[in-house]
Design a protein around this motif. Sequence first.
Motif, mmCIF file in Angstrom:
data_model
loop_
_atom_site.group_PDB
_atom_site.id
_atom_site.type_symbol
_atom_site.label_atom_id
_atom_site.label_comp_id
_atom_site.label_asym_id
_atom_site.label_seq_id
_atom_site.Cartn_x
_atom_site.Cartn_y
_atom_site.Cartn_z
ATOM 1 N N THR A 124 1.647 5.608 -0.270
ATOM 2 C CA THR A 124 1.161 6.804 -0.132
ATOM 3 C C THR A 124 1.866 7.520 -1.152
ATOM 4 O O THR A 124 3.015 7.548 -1.427
ATOM 5 C CB THR A 124 1.564 7.326 1.344
ATOM 6 O OG1 THR A 124 0.861 6.687 2.378
ATOM 7 C CG2 THR A 124 1.207 8.781 1.428
ATOM 8 N N LYS A 160 -12.124 14.793 -6.381
ATOM 9 C CA LYS A 160 -12.150 15.505 -4.933
ATOM 10 C C LYS A 160 -10.785 16.581 -5.278
ATOM 11 O O LYS A 160 -9.595 15.999 -5.672
ATOM 12 C CB LYS A 160 -11.674 14.509 -4.205
ATOM 13 C CG LYS A 160 -11.511 15.033 -2.697
ATOM 14 C CD LYS A 160 -10.979 14.037 -1.741
ATOM 15 C CE LYS A 160 -10.739 14.291 -0.179
ATOM 16 N NZ LYS A 160 -10.568 13.498 0.709
ATOM 17 N N HIS A 191 0.844 -1.138 -0.062
ATOM 18 C CA HIS A 191 0.191 -0.026 -0.158
ATOM 19 C C HIS A 191 0.993 0.965 -0.016
ATOM 20 O O HIS A 191 1.895 1.281 0.990
ATOM 21 C CB HIS A 191 -0.795 -0.049 0.992
ATOM 22 C CG HIS A 191 -1.739 -1.203 1.169
ATOM 23 N ND1 HIS A 191 -2.836 -1.161 0.254
ATOM 24 C CD2 HIS A 191 -1.959 -2.233 2.111
ATOM 25 C CE1 HIS A 191 -3.764 -2.361 0.681
ATOM 26 N NE2 HIS A 191 -3.070 -2.974 1.707
ATOM 27 N N LYS A 196 -11.537 9.193 -8.963
ATOM 28 C CA LYS A 196 -11.697 7.644 -8.645
ATOM 29 C C LYS A 196 -13.126 7.147 -9.097
ATOM 30 O O LYS A 196 -14.056 7.913 -8.630
ATOM 31 C CB LYS A 196 -11.746 7.247 -7.133
ATOM 32 C CG LYS A 196 -11.838 5.759 -7.009
ATOM 33 C CD LYS A 196 -11.340 5.434 -5.430
ATOM 34 C CE LYS A 196 -11.609 4.060 -5.124
ATOM 35 N NZ LYS A 196 -11.101 3.595 -3.733
ATOM 36 N N PHE A 245 -1.484 11.532 -0.139
ATOM 37 C CA PHE A 245 -2.759 10.752 -0.026
ATOM 38 C C PHE A 245 -2.409 9.441 -0.417
ATOM 39 O O PHE A 245 -1.496 9.013 -0.956
ATOM 40 C CB PHE A 245 -3.829 11.149 -1.252
ATOM 41 C CG PHE A 245 -3.340 11.490 -2.536
ATOM 42 C CD1 PHE A 245 -3.397 10.386 -3.314
ATOM 43 C CD2 PHE A 245 -2.349 12.542 -2.896
ATOM 44 C CE1 PHE A 245 -2.782 10.287 -4.828
ATOM 45 C CE2 PHE A 245 -1.948 12.588 -4.183
ATOM 46 C CZ PHE A 245 -2.224 11.472 -5.158
ATOM 47 N N SER A 246 -3.401 8.458 0.021
ATOM 48 C CA SER A 246 -3.314 6.858 -0.145
ATOM 49 C C SER A 246 -3.581 6.559 -1.701
ATOM 50 O O SER A 246 -4.338 7.212 -2.465
ATOM 51 C CB SER A 246 -4.251 6.178 0.627
ATOM 52 O OG SER A 246 -4.145 4.909 0.389
ATOM 53 N N GLN A 247 -2.809 5.705 -2.371
ATOM 54 C CA GLN A 247 -3.023 5.606 -3.678
ATOM 55 C C GLN A 247 -4.366 4.793 -3.941
ATOM 56 O O GLN A 247 -4.752 5.009 -5.136
ATOM 57 C CB GLN A 247 -1.825 4.572 -4.131
ATOM 58 C CG GLN A 247 -1.660 4.584 -5.659
ATOM 59 C CD GLN A 247 -0.278 3.658 -6.000
ATOM 60 O OE1 GLN A 247 -0.165 2.746 -5.692
ATOM 61 N NE2 GLN A 247 0.399 4.249 -7.286
ATOM 62 N N GLU A 248 -4.748 4.470 -2.937
ATOM 63 C CA GLU A 248 -6.274 3.809 -3.005
ATOM 64 C C GLU A 248 -7.130 4.743 -3.203
ATOM 65 O O GLU A 248 -8.393 4.696 -3.611
ATOM 66 C CB GLU A 248 -6.572 2.911 -1.881
ATOM 67 C CG GLU A 248 -5.959 1.535 -1.704
ATOM 68 C CD GLU A 248 -4.460 1.665 -1.350
ATOM 69 O OE1 GLU A 248 -4.034 2.802 -0.804
ATOM 70 O OE2 GLU A 248 -3.847 0.413 -1.101
ATOM 71 N N GLN A 249 -7.044 5.991 -2.879
ATOM 72 C CA GLN A 249 -8.122 7.336 -3.040
ATOM 73 C C GLN A 249 -8.038 7.686 -4.633
ATOM 74 O O GLN A 249 -9.039 8.363 -4.746
ATOM 75 C CB GLN A 249 -7.458 8.496 -2.336
ATOM 76 C CG GLN A 249 -7.574 8.198 -0.650
ATOM 77 C CD GLN A 249 -7.250 9.281 0.030
ATOM 78 O OE1 GLN A 249 -6.030 9.264 0.641
ATOM 79 N NE2 GLN A 249 -7.965 10.206 0.509
ATOM 80 N N GLY A 250 -7.483 7.224 -5.325
ATOM 81 C CA GLY A 250 -7.421 7.431 -6.776
ATOM 82 C C GLY A 250 -6.317 8.140 -7.378
ATOM 83 O O GLY A 250 -5.146 8.045 -7.076
ATOM 84 N N LEU A 257 -8.091 14.349 -7.014
ATOM 85 C CA LEU A 257 -7.906 12.947 -7.167
ATOM 86 C C LEU A 257 -9.316 12.434 -7.860
ATOM 87 O O LEU A 257 -10.425 12.829 -7.725
ATOM 88 C CB LEU A 257 -8.113 12.443 -5.521
ATOM 89 C CG LEU A 257 -6.801 12.766 -4.702
ATOM 90 C CD1 LEU A 257 -7.014 12.270 -3.308
ATOM 91 C CD2 LEU A 257 -5.434 12.170 -5.393
#
Length: 287
Positions: free
Chosen positions: A82, A105, A80, A100, A121-126, A98
């Motif tokens: 960042t 956002k 995971h 997604k 930001f986390s890569q999962e956020q977009g 961002l």
Amino acid sequence: MLRRILLSVFMVTVMGRGSALQYASDMCNWKGSGLTHEPHKKEVEQVYLRCSEGSVEWLYPTGALIVNLFPNTLSSVSEHLTVCIKPFKDSKGSNIYLEKTGELKMLVRDEENLPHKVYCFSQEQGLLFVEATPQLDISRKITGFQYELISQRTLSDLHAISDPCRPCSDTEILLAVCISDFVVKGSIKEVTSDLEQQESIISVSINRLYRQKSKIFQPSQQQLGWEGQIRTPLECGVQAGLGEFLFTGRMHFGEPRLGCAPRDRDFRRIYLEAKSNGLNPCEINTD
């Protein structure tokens, strides 16, 4: 909701016309120009980068970019990650979002970014969606930023980015000694303020160099040992003081950032206790 619908229509329309695919020659940095577009077409360019750090520079921005960032080692693919970006000082001409599943956002609003501000930001956020703002004259507009990919383990163990002013726990201190970009023992010579960057610059005199990256510390010309500078947010209120400290930290956008910095006597106590219980994560010479 309206913004999401408009984005979806925009993306479908553009993809139907054929969006531009942009590959960086060195896979770390991308530089492109909006002048390659027809002004009346809102094209979306796909940018692919495969490095842990680099930069994006978009001259005369028109339309939009989708920036795809990937780690540069296979072992990091499953981690995971960042993402941190630091806009160039004079970055103008675009909003950075961002994106997604078609929803945007806001991350950095055009011309409102601060020169010292880092956005993480986390890569999962977009993905990063960089959209040019309407301009009467684009000839002097350049949107640009540096980026870094950071593993969640490094981010949590070295809170120089996530929570730089919080004192480190004993466990964090022990881990910092093992995985930091620099580990040195020394004293603070002076602390000066960089008001533009809202940072404190800590000038340190080093008498023991355990590890360093990028030649942060150089041999002192005035005395035995080494010397160099470390940065930390001004809000942390670091002040010069007597005594020796164990300074740890990591390189962040080419600059050494302070992580854990216990007094040397406190570190020795923490380390020796952990070692006697077989809990020290790595070996270091405390003599």
